[in-house]
Enzyme design. Structure first.
Site, PDB file in Angstrom:
ATOM      1  N   TYR A  71       0.723  -1.333  -0.029  1.00  0.00           N
ATOM      2  CA  TYR A  71      -0.107   0.018   0.126  1.00  0.00           C
ATOM      3  C   TYR A  71       0.951   1.303   0.094  1.00  0.00           C
ATOM      4  CZ  TYR A  71      -3.811   3.254   1.336  1.00  0.00           C
ATOM      5  OH  TYR A  71      -4.641   4.386   0.921  1.00  0.00           O
ATOM      6  N   PHE A 123      -6.125  20.781 -24.434  1.00  0.00           N
ATOM      7  CA  PHE A 123      -6.524  19.488 -24.884  1.00  0.00           C
ATOM      8  C   PHE A 123      -8.277  19.349 -24.144  1.00  0.00           C
ATOM      9  CE2 PHE A 123      -7.969  15.026 -23.972  1.00  0.00           C
ATOM     10  CZ  PHE A 123      -8.167  14.622 -25.416  1.00  0.00           C
ATOM     11  N   ASP A 124      -9.164  18.748 -24.433  1.00  0.00           N
ATOM     12  CA  ASP A 124     -10.584  18.942 -24.192  1.00  0.00           C
ATOM     13  C   ASP A 124     -10.680  18.652 -22.730  1.00  0.00           C
ATOM     14  OD1 ASP A 124     -10.255  16.252 -24.896  1.00  0.00           O
ATOM     15  OD2 ASP A 124     -12.068  16.022 -26.230  1.00  0.00           O
ATOM     16  N   ASP A 214       1.715  20.413 -20.244  1.00  0.00           N
ATOM     17  CA  ASP A 214       0.926  19.538 -20.480  1.00  0.00           C
ATOM     18  C   ASP A 214       1.743  18.462 -21.377  1.00  0.00           C
ATOM     19  OD1 ASP A 214      -0.847  17.196 -21.339  1.00  0.00           O
ATOM     20  OD2 ASP A 214      -2.520  18.498 -21.844  1.00  0.00           O
ATOM     21  N   ALA A 216       1.788  15.143 -22.222  1.00  0.00           N
ATOM     22  CA  ALA A 216       1.494  13.800 -22.724  1.00  0.00           C
ATOM     23  C   ALA A 216       2.314  13.030 -23.792  1.00  0.00           C
ATOM     24  CB  ALA A 216      -0.022  13.662 -23.194  1.00  0.00           C
ATOM     25  N   LYS A 257       0.490   7.797 -23.237  1.00  0.00           N
ATOM     26  CA  LYS A 257       0.917   7.916 -24.720  1.00  0.00           C
ATOM     27  C   LYS A 257       2.289   7.766 -24.868  1.00  0.00           C
ATOM     28  CE  LYS A 257      -3.192  10.778 -24.474  1.00  0.00           C
ATOM     29  NZ  LYS A 257      -4.076  10.682 -23.251  1.00  0.00           N
ATOM     30  N   HIS A 449     -19.622  14.553 -27.390  1.00  0.00           N
ATOM     31  CA  HIS A 449     -19.104  13.829 -28.784  1.00  0.00           C
ATOM     32  C   HIS A 449     -19.110  12.119 -28.245  1.00  0.00           C
ATOM     33  CE1 HIS A 449     -15.701  14.881 -26.571  1.00  0.00           C
ATOM     34  NE2 HIS A 449     -15.029  13.778 -26.915  1.00  0.00           N
TER      35      HIS A 449
HETATM   36  N1  F0G Z   1      -3.636  15.995 -22.352  1.00  0.00           N
HETATM   37  C1  F0G Z   1      -3.582  15.743 -23.451  1.00  0.00           C
HETATM   38  C2  F0G Z   1      -2.732  16.644 -24.548  1.00  0.00           C
HETATM   39  C3  F0G Z   1      -4.318  14.584 -24.146  1.00  0.00           C
HETATM   40  O1  F0G Z   1      -4.061  14.285 -25.373  1.00  0.00           O
HETATM   41  C4  F0G Z   1      -4.925  13.789 -23.227  1.00  0.00           C
HETATM   42  C5  F0G Z   1      -5.339  12.695 -23.589  1.00  0.00           C
HETATM   43  C6  F0G Z   1      -5.011  14.192 -21.863  1.00  0.00           C
HETATM   44  C7  F0G Z   1      -4.368  15.346 -21.371  1.00  0.00           C
HETATM   45  C8  F0G Z   1      -5.776  13.597 -20.935  1.00  0.00           C
HETATM   46  O2  F0G Z   1      -5.146  12.405 -20.623  1.00  0.00           O
HETATM   47  O3  F0G Z   1      -6.762  10.389 -21.256  1.00  0.00           O
HETATM   48  O4  F0G Z   1      -4.858  10.098 -19.767  1.00  0.00           O
HETATM   49  O5  F0G Z   1      -6.960  11.318 -18.977  1.00  0.00           O
HETATM   50  N2  F0G Z   1      -5.925  12.491 -24.808  1.00  0.00           N
HETATM   51  C9  F0G Z   1      -6.313  11.171 -25.427  1.00  0.00           C
HETATM   52  C10 F0G Z   1      -6.785  11.574 -26.865  1.00  0.00           C
HETATM   53  C11 F0G Z   1      -7.833  10.811 -24.587  1.00  0.00           C
HETATM   54  O6  F0G Z   1      -7.366  10.422 -27.472  1.00  0.00           O
HETATM   55  O7  F0G Z   1      -5.948  12.290 -27.379  1.00  0.00           O
HETATM   56  P1  F0G Z   1      -5.993  11.101 -20.145  1.00  0.00           P
END
Ligand code: F0G
Length: 459
Positions: A71, A123-124, A214, A216, A257, A449
């Site tokens: 843990y 990102f969304d 950010d 990723a 990613k 979406h």
């Molecule tokens: N930031 C970026 C630039 C991303 O592309 C994503 C996720 C996230 C944050 C959120 O990360 O999914 O681990 O919670 N992108 C995916 C995509 C879902 O299809 O581009 P997560």
């Protein structure tokens, strides 16, 4: 264009189910013409996302068996700390279960209601978490970022002059900070140069603002920097990564990613004890104890290994080469796309390929559905379907571009798979004027979406 051969061989395979056009029509109707509602078994080549869909290496799978499930204070946690601290050179690293978990922890701790966050492009989910924390997200990408027809090396860059003007206009007390997304997913996985990061750092220092990365797709960004930014021609990807991260105060990362794991995320704080405490206070209730942060010990282990593998130069040359190979085939066939291609896939300019479909009928979505019917390929809309209605006016909002994203999972598909994709798109282009637009039959209030029901409309 020569396909760069895979720097690995295949040890485990996952069979794919072949379907007919009739099967696919029935499946997409059952899914209310929304690719998210398809059963993955009904998909042949899945380019919906590169997130969590990569193939782990034998070393990562071996790491799964070595995972320590204690843990607190697990051995795997310390392995991850060694790997991540060494790479990013940040004083504090916090595992979390995925990227949006990092966002959920970070943004409420740093946002006063009504404050703006400015970005090269959110990102969304990041945009969503800024909003949930009471903040207002503003995208300020460089002008070349949205001009899909012309080439630029770093289309993901921020428009620093526009950021400076925005801060001056709204007052620094109304700005919570700056987010730099590397690579810039929404404009096509486009890279950000170190030069641009330095300018943004300077701006942040001028106004005493926090700069969040950010991160990723940090490894793909580093590879583009090496290929395109003269100063870094001979630098190692590790050095480029350190140089880039030294310009941020904090990072959030979806490890699904570039760290090539199926689940995982990270938060990093360069050097700010107060910030670390704020983050820890949110991690324990939301994600779990600090040394596991929502992940199993085996996930921590695979992530520690994946961080290193994801930055391997021969792998990244092959990986970016896959997008470039697809793009070269599209170029031969006259298919418009965001040029140059991004690190994680190709963004087709569906607005230009299907000019008879107005943005209110979602050209990016229409092309994605057509690719599914044609060859069982699943792609997704990065366009006006992705844009929720304006929360104040309730009006539909037009995206800056109508993309269909073909995101390429890591180490998963071969050259022959990519040829199927190129052939399918060429076939759709032949009958482009018969492709219908779509209207919404039902939608939720936010992030529509994912779950909306749609139906085709004759245009
Ligand atoms: N930031 C970026 C630039 C991303 O592309 C994503 C996720 C996230 C944050 C959120 O990360 O999914 O681990 O919670 N992108 C995916 C995509 C879902 O299809 O581009 P997560």
């Amino acid at each position: 264009m020569k396909y760069i051969p895979e720097p690995f061989k295949i040890k485990v395979v996952e069979p794919l189910r072949m379907t007919t056009r009739e099967d696919r029509l029935a499946a997409i109707q059952r899914a209310h013409y929304n690719g998210f509602a398809l059963r993955a078994e009904d998909v042949y080549i899945d380019l919906q996302t590169d997130s969590g869909t990569g193939a782990m290496s034998h070393t990562q799978w071996a790491g799964i068996m070595l995972g320590d499930e204690s843990y607190s204070g697990a051995r795997s946690y310390f392995h991850l700390m060694d790997s991540a601290r060494g790479l990013f050179n940040y004083g504090y690293i916090q595992p979390v279960h995925q990227g949006r978990a990092a966002e959920k922890v970070v943004f409420p701790a740093l946002t006063k209601p009504g404050q703006y966050w400015i970005s090269n492009t959110f990102f969304d989910t990041t945009r969503g978490h800024v909003g949930l924390a009471g903040g207002r997200p503003i995208d300020l990408v460089c002008p070349e970022g949205l001009d899909t027809a012309s080439y630029a090396d770093f289309k993901g860059n921020a428009d620093v002059a526009a950021m400076r003007a925005f801060i001056a206009e709204h007052g620094v007390e109304n700005i919570a900070g700056i987010v730099m997304t590397i690579t810039n997913n929404t404009v096509g996985g486009q890279p950000v140069s170190v030069a641009n990061m330095r300018e943004v750092r300077q701006l942040a220092d001028e106004y005493g603002l926090l700069l969040i990365i950010d991160a990723a797709r940090f490894a793909e960004n580093a590879m583009f920097v090496k290929q395109r930014e003269a100063e870094f021609k001979n630098a190692s990807l590790k050095d480029i990564t350190r140089e880039t991260f030294a310009l941020g105060d904090l990072f959030t990362m979806s490890a699904k990613k570039d760290a090539i794991v199926n689940m995982g995320g990270l938060i990093g704080v360069r050097d700010d004890e107060e910030l670390v405490q704020k983050i820890q206070a949110n991690v324990i209730p939301f994600e779990g104890y600090l040394t596991y942060g929502g992940l199993a010990g085996r996930d921590l282990e695979a992530l520690a290994i994946g961080l290193e593998e994801g930055l391997d130069e021969s792998y990244l040359r092959y990986r970016i080469g896959q997008s470039e190979y697809l793009a070269a085939r599209f170029e031969e066939d006259g298919i418009p796309f965001q040029n140059p291609v991004g690190g994680h896939g190709v963004f087709i300019d569906a607005g230009r390929l299907l000019p008879h479909i107005p943005w209110q009928q979602f050209p990016g979505h229409a092309l994605a559905i057509e690719l599914y019917l044609e060859a069982g390929i699943r792609a997704c809309d990065i366009g006006s379907l992705l844009m929720d209605k304006d929360p104040v006016t309730g009006q539909p909002q037009q995206a800056p571009a109508e993309f269909t994203r073909l995101a390429i999972p890591r180490r998963v598909y071969t050259q022959a798979h990519l040829d199927v994709v190129a052939d399918a798109l060429a076939a759709v282009k032949q009958r482009a004027d018969q492709v219908p637009g779509y209207e919404i039959a039902w939608e939720p209030k936010v992030l529509r979406h994912f779950t909306a029901h749609l139906r085709p409309v004759k245009v």
